[in-house]
Every structure is written in structure tokens, then in C-alpha cells.
Design an enzyme around this catalytic site. Structure first.
Site, PDB file in Angstrom:
ATOM      1  N   GLN A 139      -7.827  50.690  57.370  1.00 20.62           N
ATOM      2  CA  GLN A 139      -7.383  50.030  58.606  1.00 20.62           C
ATOM      3  C   GLN A 139      -6.805  48.642  58.288  1.00 20.62           C
ATOM      4  O   GLN A 139      -5.736  48.275  58.767  1.00 20.62           O
ATOM      5  CB  GLN A 139      -8.558  49.872  59.574  1.00 20.62           C
ATOM      6  CG  GLN A 139      -8.098  49.284  60.907  1.00 20.62           C
ATOM      7  CD  GLN A 139      -9.242  49.113  61.888  1.00 20.62           C
ATOM      8  OE1 GLN A 139     -10.349  48.777  61.507  1.00 20.62           O
ATOM      9  NE2 GLN A 139      -8.961  49.341  63.154  1.00 20.62           N
ATOM     10  N   TYR A 254       0.746  32.999  71.917  1.00 14.24           N
ATOM     11  CA  TYR A 254       1.351  34.123  72.621  1.00 14.24           C
ATOM     12  C   TYR A 254       1.166  33.777  74.092  1.00 14.24           C
ATOM     13  O   TYR A 254       0.030  33.587  74.540  1.00 14.24           O
ATOM     14  CB  TYR A 254       0.605  35.442  72.320  1.00 14.24           C
ATOM     15  CG  TYR A 254       1.056  36.144  71.065  1.00 14.24           C
ATOM     16  CD1 TYR A 254       0.150  36.549  70.104  1.00 14.24           C
ATOM     17  CD2 TYR A 254       2.406  36.424  70.841  1.00 14.24           C
ATOM     18  CE1 TYR A 254       0.554  37.221  68.959  1.00 14.24           C
ATOM     19  CE2 TYR A 254       2.825  37.089  69.691  1.00 14.24           C
ATOM     20  CZ  TYR A 254       1.888  37.486  68.755  1.00 14.24           C
ATOM     21  OH  TYR A 254       2.294  38.148  67.617  1.00 14.24           O
ATOM     22  N   ASP A 282       9.226  36.687  69.358  1.00 11.13           N
ATOM     23  CA  ASP A 282       9.859  37.933  68.861  1.00 11.13           C
ATOM     24  C   ASP A 282       8.973  39.148  69.120  1.00 11.13           C
ATOM     25  O   ASP A 282       9.254  40.230  68.615  1.00 11.13           O
ATOM     26  CB  ASP A 282      10.160  37.803  67.355  1.00 11.13           C
ATOM     27  CG  ASP A 282       8.898  37.512  66.546  1.00 11.13           C
ATOM     28  OD1 ASP A 282       9.014  37.256  65.344  1.00 11.13           O
ATOM     29  OD2 ASP A 282       7.785  37.538  67.126  1.00 11.13           O
ATOM     30  N   HIS A 386       8.946  38.237  62.170  1.00  9.03           N
ATOM     31  CA  HIS A 386       7.519  38.639  62.260  1.00  9.03           C
ATOM     32  C   HIS A 386       7.113  39.436  61.013  1.00  9.03           C
ATOM     33  O   HIS A 386       6.315  40.362  61.081  1.00  9.03           O
ATOM     34  CB  HIS A 386       7.332  39.499  63.511  1.00  9.03           C
ATOM     35  CG  HIS A 386       6.034  39.276  64.236  1.00  9.03           C
ATOM     36  ND1 HIS A 386       5.897  38.449  65.324  1.00  9.03           N
ATOM     37  CD2 HIS A 386       4.819  39.816  64.042  1.00  9.03           C
ATOM     38  CE1 HIS A 386       4.645  38.502  65.779  1.00  9.03           C
ATOM     39  NE2 HIS A 386       3.975  39.312  65.013  1.00  9.03           N
ATOM     40  N   ARG A 426       7.661  35.229  48.309  1.00  7.07           N
ATOM     41  CA  ARG A 426       6.595  35.612  47.374  1.00  7.07           C
ATOM     42  C   ARG A 426       6.647  34.770  46.094  1.00  7.07           C
ATOM     43  O   ARG A 426       5.753  34.902  45.245  1.00  7.07           O
ATOM     44  CB  ARG A 426       6.719  37.096  46.990  1.00  7.07           C
ATOM     45  CG  ARG A 426       6.595  38.063  48.168  1.00  7.07           C
ATOM     46  CD  ARG A 426       5.191  38.076  48.761  1.00  7.07           C
ATOM     47  NE  ARG A 426       5.050  39.020  49.872  1.00  7.07           N
ATOM     48  CZ  ARG A 426       5.265  38.708  51.142  1.00  7.07           C
ATOM     49  NH1 ARG A 426       5.668  37.455  51.452  1.00  7.07           N
ATOM     50  NH2 ARG A 426       5.120  39.592  52.112  1.00  7.07           N
ATOM     51  N   GLY A 445       2.806  34.755  55.111  1.00  7.46           N
ATOM     52  CA  GLY A 445       1.764  35.447  55.871  1.00  7.46           C
ATOM     53  C   GLY A 445       0.909  36.295  54.969  1.00  7.46           C
ATOM     54  O   GLY A 445      -0.211  35.927  54.594  1.00  7.46           O
TER      55      GLY A 445
END
Ligand SMILES: Cc1cc2c(cc1C)[n+](S(=O)(=O)[O-])c1c(=O)[nH]c(=O)nc-1n2C[C@H](O)[C@H](O)[C@H](O)COP(=O)(O)O
Length: 524
Positions: A139, A254, A282, A386, A426, A445
């Protein structure tokens, strides 16, 4: 507001087990008993996950997915019944929710997690990603690693950086290199930051986003952290986890359909001392992240039925039906209940009145909208798609940056607002390329998600040190000694637009990451 109190009489386990149906549903979370019969239909995570566990202790499912104050913030006070007397029988205590994996999978991953390679053997950000792919729950891996649809934007975000080359200067004294810069009025050690990502507890159940705060502040190099609205820790916990009071943290907003919730939140985070608000625009709806979706249906036949109902609902634009249908359709879809799809530029104008903080619009993907943002008077934008999790085939943000800065110059808007960028970064050279093209700061992220998930706060600190050293080395070899010397004339961007999108082969991994021989799980 729901207040836990010991004045309520304790409730026996027998009593809890009697209320074990959809129409009479009690559950236990962290030693407290709640009646969710009426709440389950408005639960953002859908009603199924509650119905299936009526009459049980669901703490192990609840804790990785919710901030601790989620109950006080979102559960109506009348749902709280009182403290549990004793502990539920073993067979009525739920295991952590691990869709799509067997007990053997979980045991194997736990073993690997106890034999992680030494942190000092990690030499680039891809190493964290490789280890995470082996030890994260299905998950967590699905949620973190997925992009939307064919993941073209997800991969192009990084591939685009490979299409930019340097024109290094030689015979420059590069014995001293300074990475300090300024972002939104604050002097920072490095030109990159940990951007907002949600549900960090899926990968790091104890530390969650608090460990990212710790990792960003415990080392010599302090890094700005952006805290997500959908964080799995409360914003108070994350702010309080920062090792020093002067650590810079931003809050990602948000905007909720109920504007008062957002207004309240902004007031609260301003009091907590965050230094800027990043309004994400977005994701009026969460993108379709298929790895995430598949995990939800991997062990239940009902998935196909729910998926069909949900798809029909979306096609027939039947909001009501969609709300009830996609109850377990991936963590992403369920999270999107908090977001108002009707948000417009007027709302940003209004939101700016609610705060003294700098306001940045996150998720801008075309120069026309950068100009609108400049004219509206926000302090900045983040050029971002995103992380390729929203509209697939949206362009790599580095391409948008290369297109936008000359246009801002033409219109005398350069310097009117700060340009941030994230997505697919990266390497230190990626950061330098973005700065040369006019970015003020660069967000990462997944690298911080993976480093945090594998090694907690020390992993985050290691990722920071790796990236910082790569930037320092590359600046020296480029023949520059400070951030302000990074300009477009150091780059050859002539092939930037020659895109390399291959369907849906994982080009990032195959082309850039050679399975490292030096990474060894400790045996024994
Ligand atoms: C990987 C990831 C990204 C998320 C993210 C969760 C994950 C697991 N979430 S999400 O739950 O809505 O999708 C957020 C979020 O909470 N808010 C937000 O503004 N961006 C969110 N983002 C996007 C993030 O802020 C960056 O734009 C993106 O991660 C940059 O790409 P890289 O991961 O390649 O660095």
C-alpha cells in the site's frame, strides 16, 4: 469539538461486541469507544472500511492513515461513547491494513527492514528508492511511487532534466562554494526543500512527517519543510518536532469546500509560526493512480463492482453516486474528499486577505497562469504537476520553467514573484539546472518519502547531505561559486523539447539506475 473524557463511564468489551453491524456500529480506537453508525456515510475513507470492522478494535488500521487529532477535528462529539474497559479479545483486534500482501510478505519485509544496508553505504537518492521498493508495504509503495494513468509525466519529469547539458567554465577559483540563498524572505542553507507529501506514516508509522521535520533540522544543513494538509501527523506535532524554533516550515493548503475549515486552519498554522502558505491548485480531483487503485482491489472481488459503480458515476457526473461508490478506491481517491473542485482565481484573491503570510500557488503548469499569478500579486508559484500524479501528459515542470522566464522578462514581470519547481528532481545537477533557468527553490517529494520510510529522520538527513554534496561538486566543476552565478548561459537546452516518452516502460529506473552491487542487506 469532540473531547475525550474519563468522566464517561468505561464500556465493557462485551458491550462493544454487541454493536457489530452496519446499522449499529461501535468501534474502538486507541482505547476509546465510538459509535460510527451515522458517521460512516460521510467518512472520507468510505463506509466499507468501517462496516467491515464494526464491533472491533481498529487502532492498527486507523493510526497509519490519520493524524492523531483527526478524531477531535472531524468526528461529531456525539460519536464518542467513553473509554474501553480492558482490551478487546485478540480475534476482534484488527491487524494493520495491508491490502495485497500475505503474512509471509509482511514477515519477509520485516526481516529485510531489520537488516537494512548501513546508512553510510547509501550514495545517491535512487538507493533509497530501491530499498523502499523492497521493504515498504504494497500500500505504501503503491501510494508513494504511483503516477497517474500511464505515468508518462511521472517519468518525463525526470527525463527532461537529462535533455539539458552544461557549458562549464574553467580556470575559476572554486575553492569556496556557497549554497545559501533566499526563499520568500528567509535566508536558507540550500536551494532545495522537502515538498508536501501525504500519509508519511504509511512508510514510517512512528515518525511520519515528524521525522521529516527532525531530519530537516537535526544536521548542519537546515532544509525547509512543506507540511501537507493531508499529513498523517497533526501540523502541531510536525511543527513541535522541529529541532529548533527558527527552523523554516511552510504549510500546504488544500482549500476545503467549507471555507471556514480552511480559514481556521490558516489562522492556526500562522499562530504556529509557519512562514508561508502554498495553495495546491493542480488537484481539484486526485489523479487516477492505478498502482494505488489496484492494491485496493487485489484481495477483494467487490473491487470490480465498486470500480464499475464509481466509473459509471464519474461518466454520468453523478457526484452523490461517486461519493458512495469509490469507498476503497485507493488512498488517493479517498483523500480527495477534502478538496474543493470549484476553486478559482477569485478564491486565491480572497484567501490572501485571510493571512499576512506569503501565498504561493502550487501546481501551475503554463506561463499564462504564471502571469495571472504575478498580476494577482501572490508571492510565488510552484511549477509542478504533482509529481506526475495528476493530469498525465502534463509537461515536465522544467520545460515550463524554460518557457516562462523569458516571457516574464519580456513583460517586465521578472522578480514580481518567486518561481519554485518540483517533480523528478533526483540529482544535484537537476537542482542546478532549475536554478540556472530561474527557479528560486527546488522541491523534492519522493526522495524524502523514501529516505524517511527506510531510515527515519537520519535517512532524511542523509538525503540532504547527499544532495548538498552533489550540488557543491557540480557547481565547482561548472565553474561557479554562488547561487546567484547560476544563469541560463551555463546551459544548452537545445534538446529540451525532444521528448522521450516511452509507453509505459519504466524508463527512469532502467536508464538511470544500475542495480547497485554495493547495497547488501546484512545477513544473520
Ligand atoms: C509523491 C507524493 C506527492 C504528493 C503527495 C503524496 C505523494 C505520495 N500528496 S497527495 O497525497 O495529495 O498526492 C501531496 C499533497 O498532499 N499536497 C501537495 O500539494 N502535493 C502532494 N504531492 C506532490 C508533491 O508535493 C510534489 O509536487 C511531487 O512529489 C514532486 O515530485 P517528486 O516526488 O518526483 O519529487
Amino acid at each position: 469539538k469532540l473531547e475525550l473524557s474519563s468522566t464517561k463511564s468505561p464500556i465493557s468489551t462485551d458491550e462493544v461486541t454487541k454493536h457489530n453491524s452496519e446499522n449499529d456500529c461501535w468501534i474502538v480506537i486507541n482505547g476509546q469507544v465510538y459509535d460510527l453508525t451515522s458517521f460512516m456515510s460521510i467518512h472520507p475513507g468510505g463506509s466499507d472500511i468501517i462496516k467491515l470492522n464494526a464491533g472491533k478494535d481498529v487502532s492498527a488500521i486507523f493510526n497509519p492513515l490519520h493524524a492523531p487529532n483527526a478524531i477531535e477535528r472531524f468526528l461529531p462529539p456525539e460519536c464518542y461513547l467513553g473509554p474501553l474497559q480492558g482490551t478487546m479479545p485478540k480475534e476482534l483486534i484488527c491487524d494493520p491494513y495491508t491490502p495485497g500482501e500475505s503474512k509471509e510478505d509482511i514477515a519477509r519485509k520485516l526481516k529485510l527492514r531489520n537488516k537494512l544496508p548501513p546508512l553510510e553505504s547509501i550514495i545517491n537518492l535512487y538507493d533509497f528508492e530501491m530499498i523502499a521498493s523492497k521493504i515498504l508495504s504494497n500500500q505504501a509503495w503503491a501510494y508513494y511511487s504511483s503516477g497517474s494513468d500511464d505515468e508518462i509525466s511521472y517519468r518525463e519529469n525526470h527525463s527532461a532534466y537529462n535533455r539539458i547539458f552544461f557549458k562549464p567554465k574553467v580556470l575559476v577559483d572554486v575553492s569556496q562554494v556557497d549554497l545559501k540563498t533566499e526563499m520568500l524572505g528567509s535566508i536558507v542553507d540550500v536551494p532545495f526543500y522537502a515538498t508536501a507529501t501525504a500519509l508519511c506514516k504509511l512508510g514510517n508509522p512512528e515518525g511520519g512527517e515528524m521525522d521529516i521535520a527532525r531530519g530537516c533540522g537535526q544536521g548542519d544543513t537546515k532544509v525547509v519543510q512543506m507540511i501537507s494538509t493531508l499529513a498523517s501527523c497533526s501540523v502541531d506535532e510536525v511543527v513541535n518536532a522541529a529541532p529548533s524554533k527558527d527552523q523554516i516550515q511552510w504549510y500546504q493548503v488544500y482549500v476545503n469546500s467549507d471555507r471556514n475549515i480552511t480559514k481556521e486552519m490558516i489562522k492556526h498554522v500562522e499562530e504556529l509560526g509557519v512562514k508561508a502558505l502554498f495553495v495546491t491548485v493542480d488537484a481539484p480531483y486526485m489523479g487516477t493512480r492505478e498502482k494505488d487503485l489496484k492494491i485496493k482491489f487485489s484481495n477483494s472481488t467487490q473491487g470490480a463492482k465498486i470500480m464499475k459503480t464509481r466509473m459509471d458515476a464519474v461518466v454520468n457526473n453523478d457526484k452523490e453516486e461517486e461519493e458512495t461508490a469509490d469507498v476503497t478506491a485507493g488512498a488517493s481517491r479517498t483523500l480527495s474528499k477534502f478538496i474543493d473542485p470549484s476553486l478559482t482565481w477569485n478564491d486565491i484573491r480572497e484567501l490572501k486577505k485571510w493571512t499576512k503570510l506569503p501565498v504561493v500557488i502550487k501546481g501551475v503548469q503554463r506561463s499564462e497562469d504564471v502571469i495571472k499569478a504575478a498580476e494577482l500579486g501572490v508571492e510565488g508559484v510552484v511549477l509542478s504537476n504533482h509529481g506526475g500524479r495528476q493530469l498525465d501528459y502534463s509537461r515536465p515542470p522544467i520545460e515550463v520553467l524554460a518557457e516562462t522566464v523569458p516571457i516574464l522578462k519580456e513583460r517586465n514581470l521578472e522578480g514580481k514573484l518567486e518561481l519554485f519547481i518540483d517533480g523528478g528532481v533526483r540529482r544535484g545537477t537537476d537542482v542546478i539546472k532549475a536554478l540556472c533557468l530561474g527557479a528560486k527553490g527546488v522541491g523534492l517529494g519522493r526522495p524524502f518519502l523514501y529516505s524517511n520510510s527506510c531510515y527515519g529522520k537520519d535517512g532524511v538527513e542523509r538525503a540532504i547531505d547527499i544532495l548538498k554534496k552533489e550540488i557543491e561538486m557540480s557547481m565547482k566543476l561548472l565553474g561557479v561559486t554562488s547561487i546567484k552565478e547560476l544563469t541560463p548561459e551555463l546551459l544548452d537546452t537545445s534538446s529540451l523539447k525532444i521528448r522521450s516518452a516511452n509507453l509505459p516502460h519504466d524508463i527512469l529506473f532502467d536508464n538511470l539506475y544500475q542495480n547497485p552491487t554495493y547495497i547488501k542487506f546484512l545477513d544473520g
